[in-house]
Each structure stands twice: as structure tokens, then as C-alpha cells.
Design an enzyme around this catalytic site. Structure first.
Site, mmCIF file in Angstrom:
data_model
loop_
_atom_site.group_PDB
_atom_site.id
_atom_site.type_symbol
_atom_site.label_atom_id
_atom_site.label_comp_id
_atom_site.label_asym_id
_atom_site.label_seq_id
_atom_site.Cartn_x
_atom_site.Cartn_y
_atom_site.Cartn_z
ATOM 1 N N HIS A 145 37.272 -7.050 8.159
ATOM 2 C CA HIS A 145 36.780 -6.831 9.495
ATOM 3 C C HIS A 145 36.910 -5.390 9.954
ATOM 4 O O HIS A 145 36.630 -5.095 11.127
ATOM 5 C CB HIS A 145 37.492 -7.775 10.488
ATOM 6 C CG HIS A 145 38.956 -7.454 10.665
ATOM 7 N ND1 HIS A 145 39.471 -7.113 11.887
ATOM 8 C CD2 HIS A 145 39.954 -7.380 9.804
ATOM 9 C CE1 HIS A 145 40.770 -6.872 11.755
ATOM 10 N NE2 HIS A 145 41.078 -7.036 10.499
ATOM 11 N N TYR A 192 40.984 -18.023 13.935
ATOM 12 C CA TYR A 192 40.925 -16.711 13.280
ATOM 13 C C TYR A 192 39.476 -16.209 13.237
ATOM 14 O O TYR A 192 39.184 -15.066 13.596
ATOM 15 C CB TYR A 192 41.484 -16.899 11.868
ATOM 16 C CG TYR A 192 41.819 -15.663 11.092
ATOM 17 C CD1 TYR A 192 43.119 -15.171 11.049
ATOM 18 C CD2 TYR A 192 40.858 -15.001 10.340
ATOM 19 C CE1 TYR A 192 43.444 -14.063 10.297
ATOM 20 C CE2 TYR A 192 41.171 -13.896 9.586
ATOM 21 C CZ TYR A 192 42.469 -13.429 9.564
ATOM 22 O OH TYR A 192 42.781 -12.329 8.812
#
Ligand code: FEO
Length: 396
Positions: A145, A192
């Protein structure tokens, strides 16, 4: 405690049962977390990632239970956030000549964190390093990410180590996915995804397609947080493909705050209207609900209904973080609406509608306001508002 994944491949990470906040205090972690890293003992000894700095001694003790940490030849630093790189300085003090393998963007971020003249080896997608019987193959995964994020595939053992991807903040007694409570596991995997990966969903789809096209055998997916997927490991890949589509369920979430219960009563009447329409929903009091848990409900829901009384010509401050998350997480395929009570000027609904527009969440219809405490006809109007939103939620 060390856990063997396959011959000569070991989990040497740490379980952090007590962790309750992550990224500073940005993300709640009700079930703790783990910092996973992997030791590969071949002709060369390889460590893939480290653990958060306060746990460096535990990491070194785990490594020492298998090999002398001084014998490490290669450290793969997949991503610079401190939960994975924080123990790099401690590891590198043990093996200062080791090669630190990083993605091309990772050289900048790792050096930027630790300011050390380590022996960096930047790699790109498709690059590989022979380590004996096995081979490390790298896949850059920018924005999954961080720009520096990288996956490592251990050819020969068919183990994919994708760092943060496919992880969960989930402390458990056992390391593998088939050994834990499945409902808890998927709750944490979704939390998440919803809180960290949502804005990168298009890249998730693209990266999964790219990796699947390589037709690599995958026996184990070993992320850097939570359990390791060894039982039907591709189940989490399939689940990510589904989440990345951002196809919400025909349900709604009402997020509100209230001062003297006027907006709360409106919220509950709107909820009654949703129920009249047969639409499942949650009514969440923003001031007392964990923000990250609320965002999971937002992720799941087609219709996002936000309510606040008017205070200081705007919304209650507890509503502001949710509005900021709606903008930053770039949810797709949502629709919204606003409501709120007021006494004097009554701007809150317009403020919420403006923020929904900035988040590219179209309105089902204009919002509903109530002056002072709602009367019976106000509550009936809220119920009708809820029914209309409910019909729009079903018809998607
Ligand atoms: Fe687990 Fe992006 O750190």
C-alpha cells in the site's frame, strides 16, 4: 517461538497481543497483531522483513534458535513502515555485510528512515536472486500500500510473501489460517482491507491479475501481519478480487452524532423506514463507535446516511473524521443522504451534502432537517425518508 513453514523456511516473527492502536492512533486493532518475518536457510541465509523496533530482541532470539544471526547474507526489506523495518538496525548490527534487497522506491524510503550506508540492492519486477536450491523472485507492488511495497516469491517452495497484502491485525495462538476462528479471521481481513486498501482497489485487481498470469504455483501465502494462508491459500486472493470490485451489499449505515437526542431520534426513525423497506442497516453513534469499525460498515453498505445537529454553523466535530475518511478512502458505488436537527441557523445538512459531493457519493435525495426536537410529524417524515432511501438501496 519459531514456526516451520516448510523445510528450511521459518516464521521468526512476533505476536503482539497487547496492540490496540496502529499507525500511531489512526487504526484500532482490537485483536492485537503480529509482525511476521521469514527466515530461509539455503546456501545463502535470507531474512524477509523484520519486526517493529521494540520487539527486536525477540526477533534476534527467534533467528538465533535456527541460525547465528551473523550468518544472514540477505535481508529483504519489502516496505519501510516501522512495523516491518523497525528492527533492521538491530539485525544489521549482527550481519553488517548483508545485502539489503529493496524495491526501487524502497532504497529511498529505507535509507530515509535509518540513514545507514547499508549494501542496498534495488530490484524490480521479475528480478531474481539464486540462493542455492531456491530462488527469490521479486514483484514490485506500488501502492499496495506504499510506493515502495514489494512481494517476494520463494521459487522452489512456492511461498508468496506479499508483505502487507492479504494481512490482518490479528494476534493468535497459532500461525496458520486453518488453526483459527474463521469468523474472526475474515472480520479482521475485511477491516484491514476496508481501512487500508480501499483507495487502491483498482491496483489490487491489476496486481492480482498480473501475478495470476505468471501461473506460479502457490502453496503458501505468508503476509506480514496475522495468520499465514496454507489451507486453500488462494481463498484470500479470491476474496480480495471480490472486495476490490467494491460492490456494496444492499444495506445501509446511519452514522450520526447528537447533542440533546433530536438527531438521534431522527436517526432511529430513518432506521425504522429502512426496516419498513426491508433493508438491513446499522445505526452508529459516531461519538461512541470505533471509527475503523464504522468504516467496515461503510465499506459493506450501498447507502451512507450521515446526521448531525448544527453547531457553530457546521457539524459536530465527531462527524468530521468520518467525512474526511469518506473523501480519503475513495469509496466507489455508494449513494448518500444527510439529516440533522437544528435550532437557529441549520447548516449541518448542507455541510454534509457538500462533503458527500466532494467524496463523489451522489445523493439519493435532498436531506431532511428538523427544527428543535422532532414532533410526531417530523418523525413520520424521517420514517418516510428512510423508506425512500431503503427503496433506493434495494434497487441497485
Ligand atoms: Fe504493516 Fe504498511 O505496514
Amino acid at each position: 517461538m519459531v514456526t516451520k513453514l516448510k523445510d528450511n523456511v521459518y516464521w521468526v516473527g512476533v505476536v503482539d497481543w497487547g496492540l490496540r492502536h496502529f499507525h500511531g492512533h489512526e487504526l484500532s486493532t482490537h485483536r492485537g497483531s503480529t509482525y511476521n518475518d521469514y527466515l530461509i536457510v539455503d546456501e545463502k541465509t535470507v531474512l524477509v522483513d523484520t519486526v517493529w523496533g521494540p520487539f527486536a530482541d525477540e526477533l534476534l532470539a527467534n533467528i538465533a534458535a535456527v541460525v547465528d544471526p551473523a550468518s544472514i547474507d540477505i535481508v529483504v526489506a519489502s516496505h519501510a513502515e516501522s512495523d516491518h523495518s523497525g528492527s533492521l538496525p538491530a539485525v544489521m548490527r549482527e550481519c553488517p555485510e548483508a545485502t539489503v534487497v529493496v524495491s526501487k522506491r524502497g532504497e529511498e524510503s529505507i535509507e530515509g528512515h535509518y540513514h545507514q550506508p547499508w549494501n542496498f540492492q534495488p530490484v524490480g519486477t521479475g528480478d531474481s536472486i539464486a540462493i542455492g536450491e531456491n530462488e527469490l523472485v521479486f514483484v514490485e507492488a506500488p501502492m499496495l500500500h506504499w510506493p515502495d511495497s514489494m512481494f517476494t516469491y520463494l521459487k522452489g517452495q512456492a511461498i508468496l510473501m506479499p508483505n502487507d497484502a492479504f494481512g490482518q491485525h490479528y494476534a493468535t495462538a497459532f500461525r496458520f489460517n486453518d488453526q483459527v476462528d474463521q469468523a474472526e479471521l475474515y472480520e479482521e481481513a475485511l477491516k484491514y482491507y476496508a481501512n487500508i486498501l480501499t483507495p487502491f482497489s483498482k491496483l489490487v485487481t491489476k496486481k492480482i491479475d498480473e501475478v495470476l498470469a505468471l501461473e506460479l504455483p502457490v502453496d503458501i501465502i505468508a503476509p506480514s501481519h496475522g495468520v499465514i494462508w496454507r489451507d486453500d491459500p488462494l481463498q484470500i486472493v479470491t476474496q480480495y478480487q471480490q472486495w476490490a470490485k467494491q460492490e456494496p451489499e444492499p444495506r445501509a449505515v446511519i452514522l450520526f452524532d447528537t447533542m440533546w437526542n433530536g438527531t438521534r431520534r431522527m436517526a432511529e426513525a430513518i432506521g425504522d423506514g429502512l426496516a419498513d423497506a426491508g433493508v438491513d442497516h446499522k445505526i452508529l453513534h459516531a461519538a461512541t463507535t470505533d471509527r475503523n469499525d464504522a468504516l467496515v460498515e461503510v465499506f459493506r453498505s450501498k447507502t451512507i446516511i450521515i446526521g448531525s445537529p448544527t453547531v457553530n454553523s457546521g457539524v459536530l466535530p465527531t462527524i468530521a473524521p468520518i467525512l474526511e475518511d469518506l473523501r480519503g478512502l475513495r469509496f466507489q458505488n455508494k449513494q448518500g443522504a444527510a439529516f440533522g436537527s437544528y435550532g437557529w441557523s441549520g447548516q449541518s445538512v448542507a455541510v454534509i451534502e457538500q462533503r458527500l459531493a466532494e467524496s463523489k457519493i451522489p445523493l439519493v435525495r435532498e436531506g431532511i432537517r428538523c427544527k428543535w426536537q422532532p414532533r410526531a410529524d417530523d418523525l413520520e417524515a424521517c420514517r418516510a425518508f428512510g423508506r425512500e432511501l431503503g427503496e433506493a438501496t434495494k434497487n441497485v
